[in-house]
Design an enzyme around this catalytic site. Sequence first.
Site, PDB file in Angstrom:
ATOM      1  N   LYS A   1       0.990  -1.268   0.010  1.00 44.39           N
ATOM      2  CA  LYS A   1       0.115   0.101  -0.039  1.00 44.39           C
ATOM      3  C   LYS A   1       0.937   1.299  -0.018  1.00 44.39           C
ATOM      4  O   LYS A   1       2.046   1.049   0.177  1.00 44.39           O
ATOM      5  CB  LYS A   1      -0.749  -0.095   1.295  1.00 44.39           C
TER       6      LYS A   1
ATOM      7  N   ASN B   1      -1.409  -0.244   7.193  1.00 42.22           N
ATOM      8  CA  ASN B   1      -1.060  -1.521   7.624  1.00 42.22           C
ATOM      9  C   ASN B   1      -0.191  -2.170   6.614  1.00 42.22           C
ATOM     10  O   ASN B   1      -0.063  -3.277   6.498  1.00 42.22           O
ATOM     11  CB  ASN B   1      -2.232  -2.500   7.988  1.00 42.22           C
TER      12      ASN B   1
ATOM     13  N   GLU C   1      -8.961 -10.870  -7.502  1.00 44.84           N
ATOM     14  CA  GLU C   1      -8.136  -9.819  -7.581  1.00 44.84           C
ATOM     15  C   GLU C   1      -7.029  -9.819  -8.444  1.00 44.84           C
ATOM     16  O   GLU C   1      -6.535  -8.454  -9.104  1.00 44.84           O
ATOM     17  CB  GLU C   1      -7.389  -9.613  -6.001  1.00 44.84           C
TER      18      GLU C   1
END
Length: 154
Positions: free
Chosen positions: A12, A115, A129
């Site tokens: 991320k 996270n 995904e």
Amino acid sequence: MSNDERTFIAIKPDGVARGLVGEIISRFQRKGYTLVGLKQVVPSKDLAESHYEEHKERPFFSGLVSFITSGPVVAMVWEGKGSIAMARAMIGATNPLASAPGTIRGDFGVDVGRNIIHGSDSADSAKREIALWFKSCELLTEVVRSSNLYVPSL
Ligand code: UDP
């Protein structure tokens, strides 16, 4: 158990910004998994909303989508025996404070909203995904991996 099980992993924006890309790739490589897809993208709002659609009614959804679209994400597909469940174990619990030291979230984070990394939670999620983030031509096939195009020999 199949050797070609694939899972979707995304570092991320916080993980990318903090310089953890190399560390995370290294952990999966040392474990014995094969990187079959890799790209860095700033996800569109559409992509982020589709990726997290199971959470669309949750109070954290809009903050999560804004965060994921706020900067570069490193999207990957890793392949190998038991990769879906093992990647989840290597990543740790959703809340980094509840993640054991030794896991990625346990070693590098303290905030549930920051996270560091995503990993598919089931075979169905992995399939969905991978298809959402990658075109099939962006993933290595067995033919490429087993040929000398993959590891140039001199
Ligand atoms: N999340 C959040 N607040 C929460 C719960 C989840 O910001 O209270 C975010 C967090 O980034 C998490 C993501 O939503 O990784 C998806 O949540 P999920 O329960 O699917 O956790 P994961 O599978 O990522 O461990």
